[in-house]
Design an enzyme around this catalytic site. Structure first.
Site, short mmCIF file in Angstrom:
data_model
loop_
_atom_site.label_atom_id
_atom_site.label_comp_id
_atom_site.label_asym_id
_atom_site.label_seq_id
_atom_site.Cartn_x
_atom_site.Cartn_y
_atom_site.Cartn_z
N ASP A 1 0.81 -1.21 0.00
CA ASP A 1 0.00 0.00 0.00
C ASP A 1 0.85 1.27 0.00
OD1 ASP A 1 -2.37 1.51 0.16
OD2 ASP A 1 -2.27 1.60 2.34
N HIS B 1 4.70 5.04 -2.56
CA HIS B 1 5.02 6.38 -2.05
C HIS B 1 6.45 6.47 -1.51
CE1 HIS B 1 0.83 6.72 -2.53
NE2 HIS B 1 0.43 6.35 -1.33
C1 BG6 Z 1 -2.77 5.89 0.12
C2 BG6 Z 1 -2.89 4.62 0.90
O1 BG6 Z 1 -2.15 5.65 -1.08
O2 BG6 Z 1 -2.00 6.82 0.88
C3 BG6 Z 1 -3.50 4.88 2.25
O3 BG6 Z 1 -3.69 3.70 0.17
C4 BG6 Z 1 -2.75 5.96 2.99
O4 BG6 Z 1 -3.53 3.70 3.03
C5 BG6 Z 1 -2.58 7.18 2.11
O5 BG6 Z 1 -3.49 6.29 4.13
C6 BG6 Z 1 -1.72 8.22 2.76
O6 BG6 Z 1 -1.81 9.38 2.04
P1 BG6 Z 1 -1.80 10.79 2.74
O7 BG6 Z 1 -1.91 11.73 1.60
O8 BG6 Z 1 -2.98 10.83 3.67
O9 BG6 Z 1 -0.51 10.85 3.47
#
Ligand code: BG6
Length: 792
Positions: free
Chosen positions: A263, A268
């Site tokens: 995920d 990321h």
């Molecule tokens: C998403 C995930 O890609 O990114 C989530 O699927 C996560 O699980 C989210 O919570 C986090 O993103 P942000 O922008 O809230 O830091």
């Protein structure tokens, strides 16, 4: 009630530029999944922002929301969301109201379920454009739908919604893009049949986060300061962190399939890692150059296995899964909701620098950052209180790309004042220093040069704007995606059977999830979690037991694979140390194949006391391929061991399979050369230790059943034929192996169970089972067999 105006009405209203003004073409934006969660939370807002940004650009727009619901309910649902659109603070309320009204008029709902639905939409776009006399600039389709729906929608778009020549098509895809290398490849193949690479925009919304997006420009604009310090000599470690307080309630059907590493880490955090570590291309705004450099960086990542990660699961996760997925009371999930992963790069720049990628749900705070900690190189002679100002070399030095949340609650770039004053683009980042009581990463804010964005932007709005402008460097190409999965899949496979450590959540986690690095691996700092969490002794895995017994009248060591490898590595180090004490050197001959790889890694990462300087490394056997070939045993030895330890070059003895630009030709006398080298350097041609394996047919080294080659005669080196490819091999002969002072046979995995059982019963019949002929005349033989190979 909302209504949709014709474009002519909008011309009259002055919403669209008249043809007299320069018209740069019309753009149709189609949001698929227009009533879904992501659309509601971010995408409509992003599209509205696009409209605000581009309303005066000379382009005209229409927006279509598509979903499966019928016209009326779908339209209602969608417009309920659109009613709540907001403008950024720099747009005055009156203007905001006008623009919002225009946006709503330009937006329509369409039921998009069948091929006919897509064809009708396309027809409608073309008719409208010809009625209005507008030239078409492009069509943008945003897939905010689950991936199982991708292929069908892609087929419809490709089949009937392509714009005419001269106008662009852009399709935007949201993760997950597969759950491992194989599924990602399949999905990529499928999409490739419908779209060209340049038409696809795979979104990773972290690339739209201002702090992440600024890593490369920051490195570029501060090359002068960073060039000397952006390397292993100066950087102590790097932390890439996304901590969240939320759980995954209502998302378990997705989460149970994916877990935190798929995920968050695979996408990321990996992207942030790439931006930080890639060699800076000459032009950081060239998407090709950035991609090229990124792919090279992927190649330099050291492979991961389960010791590279620690995993956890918040305690109520199981009950969320059972409830939402209607699982029985005995259903037990191993999906991690927390993971800390240690990554190393094998490059001259980053060798030895630990990169810690950490993310989890239900933690004590929500925060995201990429933090580069520099080594403290100064020895400070003054006492703590006298160390003084923020620019003192005695203070911590760090650069932080602060992604958001946490105490600062804003994206930011922080640079310790004792490093340098960074160059920051003035229009988009502003310096701040007015938060006197704020401490970040152990230091007062005044210790940093701190920059916040002049205007904070939602990542989706940023990315939608980049899609509109065709800026591909902020998106994940197919090659990039597959490289990332190729890196992560082995770790995911190796963790599949592991139990995540349960954690209560929030501040109660205390130190339960703290982890530490030792010898290239990570483990939780608090070791006894199972006990702490109330597990009884019977539930404790018995993986720490190593059994000792006899096998073919010889010493047998058996354990789970990891313990077995640990034990063999320690025994080898002990043998090496005593040989060096006795004779000043240690001659070790190593086999190829897959079983020894874990051993090589273990030796590389844990055995700092191993007398490598006095060790000679020989090959037991080799495949007749160039040494650089991935099939080459030497190549594997190099990749997993040699490049991590300091064996003098002249002590490394690859087999001469490649002579005179040919492979294993008898006339080149490779075996004779190798035997001669052994005779010259190894007293009596008697190795101190020979490491062997066993094939499922009973072969050992490259001595195969039903052939007499290498079984008898003088203790030399021979060429043999393997039934498996590559067929030609070079190998130590059985008589030469049997001269060794010590032979260790390593056998692992269920597939070896039958041969292990058979070999345990037979006598010495090397022609049938060459391994049975291993019997060092004046040496010692020890069998290292894991439980699966031994017990099946
Ligand atoms: C998403 C995930 O890609 O990114 C989530 O699927 C996560 O699980 C989210 O919570 C986090 O993103 P942000 O922008 O809230 O830091």
């Amino acid at each position: 009630m909302f209504f949709t105006a014709t474009l002519s009405t909008l011309f009259l209203l002055g919403v669209l530029p008249s043809t007299a003004r320069e018209h740069r073409g019309h753009i149709s934006v189609v949001l698929l999944g227009a009533t879904g969660d992501l659309a509601k939370k971010y995408l409509w807002e992003g599209l509205f922002q696009l409209y605000l940004d581009e309303v005066s650009s000379g382009h005209t727009f229409t927006f279509y929301g598509g979903a499966q619901a019928e016209l009326e309910p779908g339209q209602k649902l969608m417009f309920e969301r659109l009613k709540r659109l907001t403008c950024p603070s720099d747009v005055v309320p009156d203007r905001c109201a006008i623009l919002k009204d225009q946006f709503l008029r330009l937006t329509q709902y369409h039921q998009l379920k069948t091929a006919e639905g897509y064809a009708a939409l396309s027809e409608e776009i073309s008719t409208m454009l010809s009625q209005e006399g507008l030239a078409e600039a492009g069509r943008l389709f945003y897939f905010s739908v689950p991936p199982f729906a991708y292929a069908e929608i892609a087929r419809h778009i490709n089949g009937s919604c392509r714009p005419p020549p001269g106008a662009w098509l852009r399709v935007v895809l949201e993760k997950p893009f597969g759950r491992d290398l194989k599924s990602a490849q399949q999905l990529a193949e499928e999409l490739r049949t419908f779209f060209r690479e340049e038409e696809m925009y795979r979104v990773d919304h972290y690339l739209g986060k201002q702090a992440v997006a600024h890593i490369l420009p920051f490195r570029d604009q501060n090359r002068h300061h960073l060039d000397p310090i952006w390397n292993r000599h100066h950087v102590e470690r790097v932390e890439i962190v996304l901590k969240e307080t939320v759980d995954v309630k209502n998302r378990t059907s997705f989460y149970e399939e994916y877990g935190v590493i798929r995920d968050v880490h695979q996408n990321h955090l990996t992207e942030a890692l790439m931006f930080l570590t890639m060699e800076l291309p000459a032009n950081v705004s060239s998407s090709e150059d950035v991609l090229h450099s990124k792919l090279r960086t992927f190649q330099s990542l050291r492979g991961l296995d389960k010791r590279s990660a620690v995993i956890g699961q918040y305690e109520t996760y199981g009950s969320h899964v059972r409830e939402e997925l209607q699982k029985g009371p005995n259903y037990f999930s191993r999906t991690p909701t927390f993971a800390g992963v240690l990554i190393h790069l094998e490059s001259l720049r980053w060798d030895g620098v630990p990169f810690l990628l950490t993310s989890g749900k239900v933690l004590d705070e929500r925060i995201g950052y990429v933090r580069v900690l520099f080594r403290k190189r100064a020895f400070c002679t003054q006492n703590e209180t006298a160390r003084g100002s923020a620019s003192s070399p005695c203070r911590r030095k760090q650069i932080v790309f602060y992604i958001g949340h946490g105490e600062l609650n804003s994206p930011a770039v922080l640079v310790s004042r004792n490093l340098f004053k960074p160059v920051m683009p003035e229009g988009s980042w502003k310096a701040v220093s007015d938060r006197p009581r704020l401490r970040l990463f152990g230091q007062p804010l005044s210790d940093y040069y701190t920059y916040l964005p002049v205007k904070e932007r939602d990542p989706y709005a940023v990315l939608i704007s980049r899609i509109f402008h065709g800026k591909k460097e902020s998106f994940i190409t197919t090659e990039n995606l597959l490289a990332s999965w190729e890196f992560w899949s082995p770790l995911l496979d190796s963790l599949a059977g592991e139990l995540p450590r349960p954690y209560p959540g929030g501040p109660q986690n205390q130190h339960l999830l703290d982890f530490e690095m030792v010898g290239g691996e990570v483990s939780f700092v608090v070791k006894e979690a199972l006990k702490m969490m109330g597990a009884s002794d019977e539930q404790m895995p018995d993986q720490y037991k190593t059994l000792h017994s006899r096998f073919r009248q010889n010493q047998l060591v058996t354990a789970w694979p990891e313990e077995l490898i640990d034990r063999l590595a320690s025994d080898m180090e002990a043998a090496a140390t005593s040989a060096v004490e006795r004779a000043g050197q240690f001659h070790l001959a190593l086999s190829g194949g897959s079983s020894p790889l874990a051993l090589f890694k273990r030796l590389a990462a844990h055995h700092y006391g191993f007398p490598w300087k006095h060790t000679h490394l020989w090959l037991v056997d080799e495949r007749c391929v160039p040494l650089t070939d991935p099939e080459s045993n030497f190549r594997n030895l190099h990749d997993h061991l040699l490049q991590h330890v300091r064996v003098p070059y002249f002590n490394i003895h690859p087999m001469p399979v490649h002579l005179n630009r040919r492979l294993c030709v008898e006339g080149d006398k490779g075996p004779e050369l190798y035997a001669g080298e052994i005779a010259a350097l190894v007293t009596n041609s008697s190795f101190d230790l020979v490491l062997l394996g066993v094939g499922i047919d009973g072969h050992t080294a490259s001595l195969f059943p039903q052939s007499l080659v290498g079984l008898e005669g003088s203790p030399g080196v021979v060429l043999t034929e393997s039934p498996a490819k590559p067929h030609q091999r070079m190998t130590l002969s059985l008589p030469l192996i049997n001269r060794a002072k010590r032979v260790s046979v390593l056998v692992m995995g269920k597939s070896k169970h039958d041969i292990v059982t058979l070999v345990s019963r037979v006598g010495q019949e090397p022609k049938k089972w060459p391994i049975s002929g291993v019997n060092p005349s004046s040496g010692h033989i020890a069998w290292y067999v894991d439980y699966e190979a031994l017990f099946g």
